[in-house]
Motif scaffolding. Structure first.
Motif, PDB file in Angstrom:
ATOM      1  N   ALA A  61       0.837  -1.205   0.000  1.00 47.14           N
ATOM      2  CA  ALA A  61       0.000   0.000   0.000  1.00 47.14           C
ATOM      3  C   ALA A  61       0.872   1.255   0.000  1.00 47.14           C
ATOM      4  CB  ALA A  61      -0.927   0.002   1.210  1.00 47.14           C
ATOM      5  N   PHE A  62       1.968   1.227   0.763  1.00 47.54           N
ATOM      6  CA  PHE A  62       2.890   2.363   0.787  1.00 47.54           C
ATOM      7  C   PHE A  62       3.369   2.681  -0.629  1.00 47.54           C
ATOM      8  CE2 PHE A  62       7.363   3.675   0.738  1.00 47.54           C
ATOM      9  CZ  PHE A  62       7.273   4.894   1.375  1.00 47.54           C
ATOM     10  N   TRP A  63       3.820   1.662  -1.333  1.00 44.07           N
ATOM     11  CA  TRP A  63       4.336   1.891  -2.689  1.00 44.07           C
ATOM     12  C   TRP A  63       3.227   2.291  -3.659  1.00 44.07           C
ATOM     13  CZ3 TRP A  63       8.967   3.328  -3.085  1.00 44.07           C
ATOM     14  CH2 TRP A  63       9.932   2.850  -2.205  1.00 44.07           C
ATOM     15  N   LEU A  64       2.018   1.824  -3.440  1.00 46.98           N
ATOM     16  CA  LEU A  64       0.898   2.265  -4.278  1.00 46.98           C
ATOM     17  C   LEU A  64       0.591   3.743  -4.036  1.00 46.98           C
ATOM     18  CD1 LEU A  64      -1.495  -0.820  -4.058  1.00 46.98           C
ATOM     19  CD2 LEU A  64      -0.187  -0.051  -6.052  1.00 46.98           C
ATOM     20  N   TYR A  65       0.647   4.162  -2.766  1.00 46.69           N
ATOM     21  CA  TYR A  65       0.447   5.586  -2.472  1.00 46.69           C
ATOM     22  C   TYR A  65       1.564   6.437  -3.077  1.00 46.69           C
ATOM     23  CZ  TYR A  65      -3.363   4.598   0.839  1.00 46.69           C
ATOM     24  OH  TYR A  65      -4.546   4.226   1.412  1.00 46.69           O
ATOM     25  N   ILE A  66       2.791   5.930  -3.039  1.00 39.77           N
ATOM     26  CA  ILE A  66       3.904   6.657  -3.670  1.00 39.77           C
ATOM     27  C   ILE A  66       3.667   6.755  -5.180  1.00 39.77           C
ATOM     28  CG2 ILE A  66       6.390   6.595  -4.171  1.00 39.77           C
ATOM     29  CD1 ILE A  66       5.642   7.411  -1.259  1.00 39.77           C
ATOM     30  N   ALA A  67       3.170   5.664  -5.781  1.00 36.02           N
ATOM     31  CA  ALA A  67       2.847   5.686  -7.210  1.00 36.02           C
ATOM     32  C   ALA A  67       1.768   6.730  -7.497  1.00 36.02           C
ATOM     33  CB  ALA A  67       2.393   4.308  -7.673  1.00 36.02           C
ATOM     34  N   CYS A  68       0.798   6.876  -6.596  1.00 40.93           N
ATOM     35  CA  CYS A  68      -0.234   7.911  -6.756  1.00 40.93           C
ATOM     36  C   CYS A  68       0.389   9.302  -6.742  1.00 40.93           C
ATOM     37  CB  CYS A  68      -1.276   7.804  -5.648  1.00 40.93           C
ATOM     38  SG  CYS A  68      -2.349   6.371  -5.778  1.00 40.93           S
ATOM     39  N   ALA A  69       1.355   9.507  -5.862  1.00 42.79           N
ATOM     40  CA  ALA A  69       2.036  10.808  -5.802  1.00 42.79           C
ATOM     41  C   ALA A  69       2.804  11.059  -7.091  1.00 42.79           C
ATOM     42  CB  ALA A  69       2.975  10.849  -4.598  1.00 42.79           C
ATOM     43  N   VAL A  70       3.463  10.030  -7.623  1.00 46.08           N
ATOM     44  CA  VAL A  70       4.208  10.172  -8.880  1.00 46.08           C
ATOM     45  C   VAL A  70       3.240  10.475 -10.026  1.00 46.08           C
ATOM     46  CG1 VAL A  70       5.601   8.919 -10.577  1.00 46.08           C
ATOM     47  CG2 VAL A  70       6.162   8.763  -8.142  1.00 46.08           C
ATOM     48  N   LEU A  71       2.095   9.802 -10.032  1.00 47.01           N
ATOM     49  CA  LEU A  71       1.095  10.078 -11.074  1.00 47.01           C
ATOM     50  C   LEU A  71       0.566  11.503 -10.968  1.00 47.01           C
ATOM     51  CD1 LEU A  71      -0.838   6.699 -11.146  1.00 47.01           C
ATOM     52  CD2 LEU A  71       0.637   7.640 -12.929  1.00 47.01           C
ATOM     53  N   SER A  72       0.452  12.022  -9.764  1.00 44.98           N
ATOM     54  CA  SER A  72       0.051  13.426  -9.593  1.00 44.98           C
ATOM     55  C   SER A  72       1.083  14.348 -10.220  1.00 44.98           C
ATOM     56  CB  SER A  72      -0.101  13.770  -8.112  1.00 44.98           C
ATOM     57  OG  SER A  72      -1.206  13.146  -7.572  1.00 44.98           O
ATOM     58  N   LEU A  73       2.346  14.026 -10.025  1.00 46.53           N
ATOM     59  CA  LEU A  73       3.413  14.815 -10.620  1.00 46.53           C
ATOM     60  C   LEU A  73       3.351  14.747 -12.148  1.00 46.53           C
ATOM     61  CD1 LEU A  73       5.976  16.523 -10.251  1.00 46.53           C
ATOM     62  CD2 LEU A  73       7.269  14.368 -10.175  1.00 46.53           C
ATOM     63  N   VAL A  74       3.123  13.557 -12.687  1.00 46.79           N
ATOM     64  CA  VAL A  74       3.005  13.404 -14.139  1.00 46.79           C
ATOM     65  C   VAL A  74       1.816  14.215 -14.657  1.00 46.79           C
ATOM     66  CG1 VAL A  74       2.503  11.735 -15.983  1.00 46.79           C
ATOM     67  CG2 VAL A  74       4.164  11.168 -14.205  1.00 46.79           C
ATOM     68  N   GLY A  75       0.702  14.149 -13.948  1.00 48.11           N
ATOM     69  CA  GLY A  75      -0.469  14.934 -14.347  1.00 48.11           C
ATOM     70  C   GLY A  75      -0.191  16.426 -14.326  1.00 48.11           C
ATOM     71  N   MET A  76       0.574  16.862 -13.331  1.00 48.71           N
ATOM     72  CA  MET A  76       0.933  18.274 -13.246  1.00 48.71           C
ATOM     73  C   MET A  76       1.797  18.675 -14.439  1.00 48.71           C
ATOM     74  SD  MET A  76       2.106  20.131  -9.718  1.00 48.71           S
ATOM     75  CE  MET A  76       3.624  19.250  -9.618  1.00 48.71           C
ATOM     76  N   ILE A  77       2.714  17.826 -14.834  1.00 47.17           N
ATOM     77  CA  ILE A  77       3.583  18.096 -15.987  1.00 47.17           C
ATOM     78  C   ILE A  77       2.751  18.163 -17.266  1.00 47.17           C
ATOM     79  CG2 ILE A  77       5.433  17.128 -17.411  1.00 47.17           C
ATOM     80  CD1 ILE A  77       6.658  16.096 -14.731  1.00 47.17           C
ATOM     81  N   ILE A  78       1.764  17.284 -17.383  1.00 47.82           N
ATOM     82  CA  ILE A  78       0.887  17.312 -18.565  1.00 47.82           C
ATOM     83  C   ILE A  78       0.112  18.619 -18.627  1.00 47.82           C
ATOM     84  CG2 ILE A  78      -1.170  16.263 -19.586  1.00 47.82           C
ATOM     85  CD1 ILE A  78      -0.035  13.546 -18.701  1.00 47.82           C
ATOM     86  N   VAL A  79      -0.383  19.075 -17.489  1.00 44.70           N
ATOM     87  CA  VAL A  79      -1.107  20.352 -17.454  1.00 44.70           C
ATOM     88  C   VAL A  79      -0.191  21.491 -17.888  1.00 44.70           C
ATOM     89  CG1 VAL A  79      -2.165  22.053 -15.898  1.00 44.70           C
ATOM     90  CG2 VAL A  79      -2.845  19.656 -15.783  1.00 44.70           C
ATOM     91  N   LEU A  80       1.040  21.478 -17.380  1.00 43.44           N
ATOM     92  CA  LEU A  80       1.988  22.522 -17.772  1.00 43.44           C
ATOM     93  C   LEU A  80       2.290  22.467 -19.268  1.00 43.44           C
ATOM     94  CD1 LEU A  80       4.509  22.434 -14.780  1.00 43.44           C
ATOM     95  CD2 LEU A  80       2.840  24.224 -15.312  1.00 43.44           C
ATOM     96  N   ALA A  81       2.409  21.273 -19.806  1.00 39.97           N
ATOM     97  CA  ALA A  81       2.724  21.117 -21.225  1.00 39.97           C
ATOM     98  C   ALA A  81       1.563  21.544 -22.119  1.00 39.97           C
ATOM     99  CB  ALA A  81       3.109  19.669 -21.524  1.00 39.97           C
ATOM    100  N   SER A  82       0.349  21.437 -21.613  1.00 40.04           N
ATOM    101  CA  SER A  82      -0.817  21.791 -22.426  1.00 40.04           C
ATOM    102  C   SER A  82      -1.288  23.220 -22.191  1.00 40.04           C
ATOM    103  CB  SER A  82      -1.951  20.804 -22.167  1.00 40.04           C
ATOM    104  OG  SER A  82      -2.364  20.879 -20.828  1.00 40.04           O
ATOM    105  N   MET A  83      -0.510  24.008 -21.490  1.00 40.21           N
ATOM    106  CA  MET A  83      -0.897  25.382 -21.175  1.00 40.21           C
ATOM    107  C   MET A  83      -1.144  26.211 -22.439  1.00 40.21           C
ATOM    108  SD  MET A  83       1.138  27.937 -18.677  1.00 40.21           S
ATOM    109  CE  MET A  83       1.364  29.609 -19.205  1.00 40.21           C
ATOM    110  N   GLY A  84      -0.311  26.052 -23.443  1.00 41.89           N
ATOM    111  CA  GLY A  84      -0.478  26.811 -24.683  1.00 41.89           C
ATOM    112  C   GLY A  84      -1.771  26.484 -25.395  1.00 41.89           C
ATOM    113  N   SER A  85      -2.111  25.215 -25.452  1.00 37.74           N
ATOM    114  CA  SER A  85      -3.345  24.836 -26.139  1.00 37.74           C
ATOM    115  C   SER A  85      -4.576  25.322 -25.372  1.00 37.74           C
ATOM    116  CB  SER A  85      -3.400  23.328 -26.362  1.00 37.74           C
ATOM    117  OG  SER A  85      -3.514  22.646 -25.144  1.00 37.74           O
TER     118      SER A  85
END
Length: 164
Positions: free
Chosen positions: A35-59
């Motif tokens: 469960a600990f590692w799954l929660y860490i994976a959730c945090a990493v996915l949040s970071l990836v989602g944040m990067i996607i939002v930043l990358a799509s700012m122009g569009s």
């Protein structure tokens, strides 16, 4: 006959331990570590989602401008404010998620409850983030289930024993 201890009796070195009220060390069950590692994976996915939002700012700015409802400067400002808030709250969310996961792994029942609440609050996110939100919610739900079933529930309950 050998006086060596069988390998099955040796505790896993990667498993986290904590001391219970009686002074005995309680090893976190595999479920808690998973469960600990799954929660860490959730945090990493949040970071990836944040990067996607930043990358799509122009569009996003372009779509707002093309809608004709706002001017170019207003569209840029609105997207900029939205992205800034997303990054600030995203970083705070990721840091808190990791912190709560660490405390949960150490046996803190309150952290398990907080992660349950965070997981429930993240359920609407299943529709967002280009599929990343759905994956994050699924991983969070699995991790939450793992920490509320035996032997994990017993591990957290043992921390409530009266202190000596």
């Amino acid at each position: 006959m050998s006086d060596r201890t069988p390998q099955a009796d040796v505790p896993d070195a990667s498993a986290r331990t904590r001391t219970t009220g009686g002074g005995a060390a309680a090893t976190a069950p595999k479920q808690v570590n998973t469960a600990f590692w799954l929660y860490i994976a959730c945090a990493v996915l949040s970071l990836v989602g944040m990067i996607i939002v930043l990358a799509s700012m122009g569009s996003m700015t372009t779509r707002l401008q093309q809608s004709g409802q706002v001017s170019g400067g207003t569209a840029s400002a609105a997207v900029g404010i939205g992205v800034t808030l997303n990054v600030i709250f995203g970083i705070l969310f990721i840091a808190a998620y990791v912190l709560f996961a660490v405390f949960m792994r150490r046996g803190a029942n309150w952290a398990r409850i907080v992660l349950l609440i965070v997981t429930v609050l993240s359920l609407p996110g299943i529709l967002g983030g280009y599929g990343i939100g759905a994956l994050q919610v699924v991983l969070g739900v699995i991790a939450t289930i793992l920490v509320f079933i035996k032997p994990a529930s017993e591990y957290f309950r043992s921390g409530r024993a009266p202190r000596a």
